[in-house]
Write an enzyme that holds these catalytic residues in place. Structure first.
Site, PDB file in Angstrom:
ATOM      1  N   ASP A  38       1.056  -1.220   0.116  1.00  0.00           N
ATOM      2  CA  ASP A  38       0.041   0.040   0.106  1.00  0.00           C
ATOM      3  C   ASP A  38       0.780   1.220  -0.009  1.00  0.00           C
ATOM      4  O   ASP A  38       1.922   1.085   0.569  1.00  0.00           O
ATOM      5  CB  ASP A  38      -0.983   0.056   1.242  1.00  0.00           C
ATOM      6  CG  ASP A  38      -1.978   0.777   1.082  1.00  0.00           C
ATOM      7  OD1 ASP A  38      -2.368   1.393   0.003  1.00  0.00           O
ATOM      8  OD2 ASP A  38      -2.736   1.049   2.081  1.00  0.00           O
ATOM      9  N   ASN A  40       1.457   3.440  -2.960  1.00  0.00           N
ATOM     10  CA  ASN A  40       1.829   3.792  -4.195  1.00  0.00           C
ATOM     11  C   ASN A  40       1.158   5.049  -4.539  1.00  0.00           C
ATOM     12  O   ASN A  40       2.074   5.940  -5.088  1.00  0.00           O
ATOM     13  CB  ASN A  40       1.321   2.723  -5.258  1.00  0.00           C
ATOM     14  CG  ASN A  40       2.123   1.393  -5.271  1.00  0.00           C
ATOM     15  OD1 ASN A  40       2.978   1.221  -4.430  1.00  0.00           O
ATOM     16  ND2 ASN A  40       1.554   0.667  -6.138  1.00  0.00           N
ATOM     17  N   ARG A  42       0.111   7.673  -2.700  1.00  0.00           N
ATOM     18  CA  ARG A  42       0.757   8.895  -2.006  1.00  0.00           C
ATOM     19  C   ARG A  42       2.215   8.900  -2.210  1.00  0.00           C
ATOM     20  O   ARG A  42       2.793  10.154  -2.141  1.00  0.00           O
ATOM     21  CB  ARG A  42       0.576   8.209  -0.322  1.00  0.00           C
ATOM     22  CG  ARG A  42      -0.772   8.694   0.195  1.00  0.00           C
ATOM     23  CD  ARG A  42      -1.158   7.962   1.353  1.00  0.00           C
ATOM     24  NE  ARG A  42      -1.546   6.704   1.362  1.00  0.00           N
ATOM     25  CZ  ARG A  42      -1.625   5.685   2.249  1.00  0.00           C
ATOM     26  NH1 ARG A  42      -1.267   6.168   3.277  1.00  0.00           N
ATOM     27  NH2 ARG A  42      -1.887   4.478   1.863  1.00  0.00           N
ATOM     28  N   ASN A  86     -11.207  -2.487  -5.364  1.00  0.00           N
ATOM     29  CA  ASN A  86     -10.275  -1.516  -6.196  1.00  0.00           C
ATOM     30  C   ASN A  86     -11.137  -0.836  -7.728  1.00  0.00           C
ATOM     31  O   ASN A  86     -10.313  -0.301  -8.136  1.00  0.00           O
ATOM     32  CB  ASN A  86      -8.931  -1.991  -6.533  1.00  0.00           C
ATOM     33  CG  ASN A  86      -8.108  -1.884  -5.124  1.00  0.00           C
ATOM     34  OD1 ASN A  86      -7.054  -2.804  -4.974  1.00  0.00           O
ATOM     35  ND2 ASN A  86      -8.511  -0.852  -4.431  1.00  0.00           N
ATOM     36  N   ARG A 212      -5.450  -1.761   9.127  1.00  0.00           N
ATOM     37  CA  ARG A 212      -6.535  -2.406   8.537  1.00  0.00           C
ATOM     38  C   ARG A 212      -6.251  -3.407   7.558  1.00  0.00           C
ATOM     39  O   ARG A 212      -5.193  -3.530   6.952  1.00  0.00           O
ATOM     40  CB  ARG A 212      -7.463  -1.552   8.053  1.00  0.00           C
ATOM     41  CG  ARG A 212      -7.319  -0.408   6.812  1.00  0.00           C
ATOM     42  CD  ARG A 212      -8.285   0.131   6.384  1.00  0.00           C
ATOM     43  NE  ARG A 212      -7.659   1.141   5.205  1.00  0.00           N
ATOM     44  CZ  ARG A 212      -7.600   2.539   5.336  1.00  0.00           C
ATOM     45  NH1 ARG A 212      -7.578   2.976   6.921  1.00  0.00           N
ATOM     46  NH2 ARG A 212      -7.203   3.278   4.462  1.00  0.00           N
TER      47      ARG A 212
HETATM   48  C1  IPE Z   1      -5.617  -2.628  -0.191  1.00  0.00           C
HETATM   49  O1  IPE Z   1      -5.360  -1.224  -0.199  1.00  0.00           O
HETATM   50  C2  IPE Z   1      -5.427  -3.281  -1.634  1.00  0.00           C
HETATM   51  C3  IPE Z   1      -4.212  -3.312  -2.007  1.00  0.00           C
HETATM   52  C4  IPE Z   1      -3.234  -3.185  -1.522  1.00  0.00           C
HETATM   53  C5  IPE Z   1      -4.182  -4.132  -3.405  1.00  0.00           C
HETATM   54  P1  IPE Z   1      -6.162  -0.281  -0.501  1.00  0.00           P
HETATM   55  O2  IPE Z   1      -5.491   1.094  -0.649  1.00  0.00           O
HETATM   56  O3  IPE Z   1      -7.199  -0.420  -1.675  1.00  0.00           O
HETATM   57  O4  IPE Z   1      -7.102  -0.180   0.779  1.00  0.00           O
HETATM   58  P2  IPE Z   1      -7.782   0.955   1.420  1.00  0.00           P
HETATM   59  O5  IPE Z   1      -8.866   1.404   0.665  1.00  0.00           O
HETATM   60  O6  IPE Z   1      -6.970   2.090   2.124  1.00  0.00           O
HETATM   61  O7  IPE Z   1      -8.411   0.293   2.513  1.00  0.00           O
HETATM   62  C1  IPE Z   2      -1.341   0.365  -3.475  1.00  0.00           C
HETATM   63  O1  IPE Z   2      -1.376   1.501  -3.198  1.00  0.00           O
HETATM   64  C2  IPE Z   2      -1.610  -0.405  -4.719  1.00  0.00           C
HETATM   65  C3  IPE Z   2      -3.064  -0.682  -4.949  1.00  0.00           C
HETATM   66  C4  IPE Z   2      -4.034  -0.670  -4.197  1.00  0.00           C
HETATM   67  C5  IPE Z   2      -3.195  -1.223  -6.713  1.00  0.00           C
HETATM   68  P1  IPE Z   2      -2.439   2.686  -3.396  1.00  0.00           P
HETATM   69  O2  IPE Z   2      -2.759   2.928  -4.901  1.00  0.00           O
HETATM   70  O3  IPE Z   2      -3.718   2.024  -2.270  1.00  0.00           O
HETATM   71  O4  IPE Z   2      -1.972   4.123  -2.681  1.00  0.00           O
HETATM   72  P2  IPE Z   2      -2.529   4.862  -1.752  1.00  0.00           P
HETATM   73  O5  IPE Z   2      -2.785   3.990  -0.579  1.00  0.00           O
HETATM   74  O6  IPE Z   2      -3.599   5.684  -2.533  1.00  0.00           O
HETATM   75  O7  IPE Z   2      -1.212   5.899  -1.432  1.00  0.00           O
HETATM   76 MG    MG Z   3      -4.111   2.266  -0.500  1.00  0.00          MG
END
Ligand code: IPE
Ligand code: IPE
Ligand code: MG
Length: 259
Positions: A38, A40, A42, A86, A212
């Site tokens: 998680d 990427n 940000r 997602n 979480r």
């Molecule tokens: C969880 O991250 C899913 C993946 C890393 C693929 P999210 O970024 O989707 O989760 P939330 O929305 O913050 O709970």
């Molecule tokens: C995790 O990074 C990758 C995927 C869910 C595909 P995010 O895209 O959730 O990055 P943040 O949480 O918005 O920073």
């Molecule tokens: Mg995320």
């Protein structure tokens, strides 16, 4: 699974101040490590970049995580790449991710061959674009006889959907007279999950500081140790993995018993 001592020493040369290979006990590494990758978005935003560039950077971290896991001798590395939730993201980001999964997998096949890694997918692949599905099938076919670490990629994965699917399959078996309702126990459910045959994760890592599970492996994580780091996924390195393993080895796992 065992590990190559010399390769490992080379891989972990030039230690930073706070951690080195000597801080972990190679005889007690976790068998199955799972990662919620998680942060990427940000990571990219903090650099004034588009979120998609965070995902591209995240692929490099994943490549290193696979190599690191092989070097450390894990039996299984599983990672959460795309959740059933997602799909709510902007279409452009979803498309980019699906395309990235396909192109990355093709590019990394030589790594899987070189490291004897067997690929597996967790999740409902039916809903993925054809390009992605075809490449995933190719990855499965080409690594099917590899005997080293299992690399399980969770794509269009959601734990609740997974458990509901297991319930449907078990109900159908009962309806067809293939099993008694009373025979449905925890092992029967485990055998109907995408993770069938894999040991439960010993260690769950989540990057970017979120506390979480986001619908990830709810059943399988019953007794896993959690390690959360503030590091955004694109910044996660082999040293962070070592820090996570060190933390894991300092835990007192009781599984409900007493010591
Ligand atoms: C969880 O991250 C899913 C993946 C890393 C693929 P999210 O970024 O989707 O989760 P939330 O929305 O913050 O709970
Ligand atoms: C995790 O990074 C990758 C995927 C869910 C595909 P995010 O895209 O959730 O990055 P943040 O949480 O918005 O920073
Ligand atoms: Mg995320």
């Amino acid at each position: 699974m065992g590990f190559d001592e010399k390769l490992l020493q080379e891989y972990y040369a030039d230690s930073p101040d706070d951690i080195s290979l000597e801080d972990v006990d190679m005889a007690r590494v976790p068998r199955h490590v799972s990662i919620i990758m998680d942060g990427n978005g940000r990571w990219a935003t903090a650099r004034g970049l588009d979120r998609s560039q965070g995902h591209v950077a995240g692929v490099e971290s994943l490549r290193e995580a696979v190599t690191t896991s092989v070097r450390l001798g894990f039996d299984v590395l599983s990672v959460y790449a795309f959740s059933t939730e997602n799909w709510k993201r902007p279409q452009r980001e979803v498309n980019l991710l699906m395309h990235l999964f396909a192109t990355t997998l093709v590019k990394e096949l030589p790594l899987f061959h070189q490291e004897n890694v067997r690929l597996r997918f967790l999740g409902d692949l039916e809903a993925l674009p054809e390009e992605t599905r075809l490449v995933f099938q190719r990855g499965l076919d080409e690594t099917a006889d590899h005997t080293g670490m299992v690399f399980a990629l969770a794509v269009n994965y959601g734990s609740r959907a997974e458990i509901a699917r297991a319930a449907r399959e078990l109900a159908a078996e009962v309806a067809a007279g293939e099993r008694e309702a009373g025979s449905i126990d925890a092992d029967a459910i485990s055998d109907h999950l995408y993770t069938k045959g894999l040991p439960d994760p010993d260690l769950l890592i989540r990057t970017s500081g979120e506390l979480r599970l986001s619908n990830y492996l709810l059943w399988q994580l019953a007794y896993s140790e959690f390690y959360v780091t503030d590091t955004y996924w694109p910044d996660f390195t082999r040293w962070d993995m070592l820090r996570a393993v060190r933390s894991f080895q300092a835990r007192d796992r009781r599984f409900g018993g007493v010591k």
